[in-house]
Every structure is written in structure tokens, then in C-alpha cells.
Design an enzyme around this catalytic site. Structure first.
Site, mmCIF file in Angstrom:
data_model
loop_
_atom_site.group_PDB
_atom_site.id
_atom_site.type_symbol
_atom_site.label_atom_id
_atom_site.label_comp_id
_atom_site.label_asym_id
_atom_site.label_seq_id
_atom_site.Cartn_x
_atom_site.Cartn_y
_atom_site.Cartn_z
ATOM 1 N N ILE A 1 0.831 -1.202 0.000
ATOM 2 C CA ILE A 1 0.000 0.000 0.000
ATOM 3 C C ILE A 1 0.866 1.252 0.000
ATOM 4 C CG2 ILE A 1 -1.793 1.276 1.233
ATOM 5 C CD1 ILE A 1 -2.693 -1.376 -0.111
ATOM 6 N N CYS B 1 -9.545 -2.730 2.843
ATOM 7 C CA CYS B 1 -9.909 -2.742 1.425
ATOM 8 C C CYS B 1 -11.303 -3.334 1.227
ATOM 9 C CB CYS B 1 -8.874 -3.518 0.613
ATOM 10 S SG CYS B 1 -8.601 -5.216 1.178
ATOM 11 N N HIS C 1 -10.622 -13.481 -1.450
ATOM 12 C CA HIS C 1 -9.563 -12.483 -1.357
ATOM 13 C C HIS C 1 -8.227 -13.034 -1.843
ATOM 14 C CE1 HIS C 1 -7.108 -9.239 0.235
ATOM 15 N NE2 HIS C 1 -8.181 -8.619 0.699
#
Length: 477
Positions: free
Chosen positions: A137, A288, A315
Site C-alpha cells: 500500500i 480494502c 480475497h
């Protein structure tokens, strides 16, 4: 149309897009004006991306917007003294051509429509940003901040903070910024200043600071002040831990890129950023998955009401899992991520309530990690308070994605061929897969794709801007 005419039409569009690029660049770099086409950003867009953005207009209004029809609006915009705003030339052009047949009135029309931004006082000082941690990120946030480099940019990346560096660390960090196995190469140049321990990316000078604790850094030594520290490590999640950042001179606010514990506000940009006050010095951008599902849940609840529901997250694996079977403190996460589907827990369903209190206690959730490196899917199963059908629900969600205040969070696709890799790089919090929608009576199941790295990072930038009071005027209203 003959083959030659097809080629001629393509060349005309390509040349028009090429002619737009320098104007778009100057508008942003010199005046802080970001140009979009029905919400699709054109900042640093390639010629093909500009053409694609125009093709998408058909989804919004049912008819084409040709580049030769929008180009005069970019030209007119470049002549106006507009500052610090976002301008949708797609909407302006479509609205104009509905009532006009020639270009003679475009400049007057633009001056009237953009009056609020002409000679707009540019009295907001740029704000310093520090990325604490430089993992998946952190590096994507760096890319998003660097793409906005320019004199008019108000959100300035000044430093990244890492744990103790070994020899060669700086070059390795720069290399990870240059190249990404999922998101591709960095769009620009990245240089290393070994003498001053810095990375220079597209002219942005980024100080690299090594520290083992948030309270070890004196940012003022690097001429950094009143900074927003974005904690990407996930190590500290409560007020006591995140508050350590505020003990460092030069730091004034903290944003966590993970769900927070305790009373810290969890913000989903587009849904509850209005809850942020100037007094909030520690905020969370949630997860997220929470960002992907909350805008969709809000939209559905606003129209139909949600009695209860379950969210199953499919995921992609993350760095918290093992590449090969090895010890892990969490259940099942020790098993090889690239070789297994791994059932694990997610707090996303419960976390929705922090951003959307009306759904408190109404949702359960679980997660399955799968052997893909990026892009995930949330399957949202709901019992509604009102009846609907697949067609009606899809039509409502399509309109929400195209016309509502959630249009920057929710995207919509009716493709029968889309798969996860097609969504890499999506800037939306979530994308409705309309072909998979199931709805009958008061039961509905939605399938929502999301780039759990890049889409989430775009949401984080929105929260950053809100925390620092850097909201942008968007025109036309």
C-alpha cells in the site's frame, strides 16, 4: 463505412487525443485543474486512455462523445483563469451539444459554467505527507501522490520511514518503486541520492528515514512540519500505539491504512468522510474489503432497506501468508498461499457498522484467501425489506455508479467475459458484476470485484485530502 474511413476516423481520434495531452498537463501543473470525462481522470492519461474515456460516455448518456466535440472545451478551459478544481469536460460537452450546433458560444458557456472556479483564491498551503512503511500500500500511495506532482499540488510526499536499513537498502527500495509484478512499471523516472538518503521520483524529492519506532523521528530536521503520517505497517492499531507518531516533532495527524481498534473513526471515503472534524488527529481508512462493500451496501439500503446479510470475501493472498507451509500464529495462514484456498476470518462485515451505523449487527462475514496476487471479490447475500428483481436492482446500481454521489466509489460492468485480472488498476472501491446478480422477492446476492491494493489506495488518498482540508471544487455540480 469503408476500411479507409475506419482508419481515417481512428487517426483523427488519435491526433485529437495527442493534442489534448499537453493542454491537460499544463492545466494541472500550473493551475491545479484536474480534467475528467464523466469521472474518468485524464491526468497523465495516454492517448489510448483518453480515447477509451470518451468511449465510456455512451454508458452514461446513451450516445457517443467524439473527441472533436470535447477538444474545443479543453481549449476553452486552457484560456480561462480557473484554479484548484476538477472539471468534467464530458458533462460540459454533452450538455452543450444538446442545445448548440457550433463552437461559437463555447467560451461564453464555459465561463458561465465555471464561474465559481475563475480566479478562485489559491490560499490553501501545501501539506506535507509522510509514509510510515513502504510495502504494497505504501508504494501504491507513493505512485498516486507522485502522479500529482506539480506547482499546484497541495498534497506533497516528503518522506518515507523504514526500519533499520542495511547496505544497498535504498537502491532496493527504489527498485521496488520502479517495478511492480502486479501493477507494472512506474510511470516516470526514479533516481537514488545515496549521499542524502533520498529517492527522487518525477521531480519529487522523498527523504528516506530509518527508525524502529514511530516516536524516534524528528521530522523538523528535514524541514517537514505539520505533517500527516500515513501508517502502512499495520503494527499499531489503537490510540496508544498510533499516538506514538504524534510524539515526533513535525507530525500533526495520523492515518492508519487498516481497521482501527477502540474509538478511532473508521472512514470509508464517499460514505462517511463527513464525520472527520479538524480535531480528529488519528483516523483509520478501514480495510480494502470494508471500502469495497460499504458504498454498495449504502446504496442498496437507501433504496430497499437491508434486514440482514452475509459477506463472503474471495480475497487474493497477502504478505501475511506463507509462500510455503511454515509456522504462522494464525489458523491456516501457515499453509502455502500460492497452492491453497485458505479459509480465514475477516472483520470487514462488522467494520461496516463503524462507517454505516444503520447496519450495525445486521451483517456477518468470512473470507477465503485464494491463489491470486491481487483483485478480490465480495459476495454480498442480503435479505431486503422491499422486493426487487435482477433487472430492477441492476438498473438501480448502474444509475448509482453513473450518476450518484457514490459514482467515484462504485463502478458497474455488464460484461459476460470479465475476470479478476481485468480489474487490476481499477480506481474504484468496488465494481458491480451485473451478470452475476441474483435477485428475487426480498432476496438479493451481489458480486463485487475490487482491486484490494490500488482501488483501496485511491480511497486512502481521498481520506488524506479530507483530513487536511484539501477538498476540491468539482464542476459542473
Amino acid at each position: 463505412m469503408s476500411a479507409d474511413k475506419h482508419l481515417q476516423s481512428w487517426q483523427e481520434r488519435f491526433e485529437m487525443a495527442e493534442a489534448m495531452q499537453p493542454l491537460l498537463g499544463k492545466l494541472y501543473r500550473n493551475q491545479g485543474v484536474e480534467v475528467v470525462v464523466y469521472g474518468k481522470p485524464l491526468l497523465n492519461a495516454s492517448t489510448i486512455e483518453i480515447i477509451k474515456a470518451h468511449r465510456l460516455v455512451r454508458r452514461h448518456v446513451g450516445e457517443k462523445l467524439r473527441l472533436r466535440e470535447s477538444f474545443p472545451f479543453v481549449q476553452a478551459l486552457s484560456k480561462l483563469a480557473v484554479k484548484q478544481c476538477k472539471v468534467d469536460i464530458g458533462k460540459l460537452a454533452v450538455n452543450y451539444w444538446r442545445d448548440h450546433t457550433d463552437v461559437s458560444e463555447i467560451e461564453n458557456y464555459m465561463a458561465k459554467e465555471l464561474a465559481d472556479a475563475i480566479d478562485h483564491a489559491d490560499d490553501v498551503a501545501p501539506r506535507d505527507v509522510v509514509l510510515y512503511g513502504f510495502g504494497r500500500i505504501g508504494r501504491l500511495l507513493a505512485r498516486l501522490l507522485i502522479e500529482r506532482t506539480g506547482r499546484s499540488n497541495k498534497l506533497r510526499l516528503r518522506a518515507i520511514v523504514l526500519r533499520g536499513g542495511k547496505k544497498g537498502d535504498l537502491e532496493k527500495r527504489a527498485s521496488l518503486l520502479r517495478r511492480d509484478s502486479v501493477h507494472g512499471p512506474f510511470n516516470g523516472s526514479v533516481e537514488v541520492d545515496e549521499d542524502n538518503n533520498a529517492i527522487i521520483a518525477n521531480g519529487t524529492y522523498i527523504q528516506v528515514i530509518y527508525a524502529n519506532s514511530p516516536d524516534e523521528v524528528d521530522y523538523t530536521k528535514y524541514d517537514i512540519s505539520d505533517a500527516l503520517v500515513v501508517d502502512n505497517t499495520g503494527i499499531w492499531k489503537d490510540e496508544a500505539g498510533l499516538g506514538l507518531h504524534l510524539k515526533s516533532p513535525g507530525a500533526s495527524k495520523v492515518l492508519l491504512t487498516a481497521p482501527a481498534k477502540g474509538a478511532i473513526k473508521n472512514i470509508v471515503y464517499g460514505v462517511n468522510e463527513g464525520d472527520i472534524t479538524p480535531e480528529d488527529i488519528i483516523v483509520s481508512a478501514a480495510s480494502c474489503t470494508t471500502n469495497a462493500i460499504t458504498p454498495v451496501l449504502k446504496a442498496v439500503n437507501d433504496k430497499y432497506g437491508i434486514e440482514n446479510g452475509h459477506v463472503e470475501t474471495i480475497h487474493s493472498y497477502t504478505n501475511d501468508q506463507n509462500l510455503i507451509d511454515n509456522y504462522h500464529t494464525a489458523d491456516r495462514r501457515g499453509r502455502s498461499a500460492p497452492l491453497n484456498m485458505v479459509i480465514t476470518e475477516t472483520g470487514a462485515a462488522k467494520a461496516v457498522a463503524k462507517a454505516l451505523p444503520v447496519l450495525a449487527g445486521k451483517l456477518t462475514g468470512n473470507a477465503i484467501r485464494v491463489p491470486t496476487p491481487n483483485v478480490s471479490m465480495a459476495i454480498i447475500s442480503m435479505n431486503l425489506n422491499a422486493e426487487t428483481s435482477k433487472d430492477e436492482l441492476n438498473e438501480y446500481l448502474k444509475d448509482t455508479a453513473l450518476q450518484s454521489p457514490l459514482q467515484n466509489q462504485i463502478d458497474y460492468t455488464d460484461s459476460t467475459e470479465i475476470v479478476s485480472s481485468d480489474l487490476v488498476g481499477s480506481r474504484y472501491a468496488g465494481v458491480i458484476d451485473s451478470q452475476a446478480t441474483i435477485a428475487e422477492g426480498k432476496r438479493a446476492i451481489l458480486y463485487v470485484w475490487y482491486d484490494n491494493e490500488f482501488g483501496y489506495s485511491c480511497q486512502v488518498v481521498g481520506v488524506m485530502q479530507t483530513m487536511l482540508g484539501l477538498t476540491t471544487l468539482s464542476l459542473p455540480a
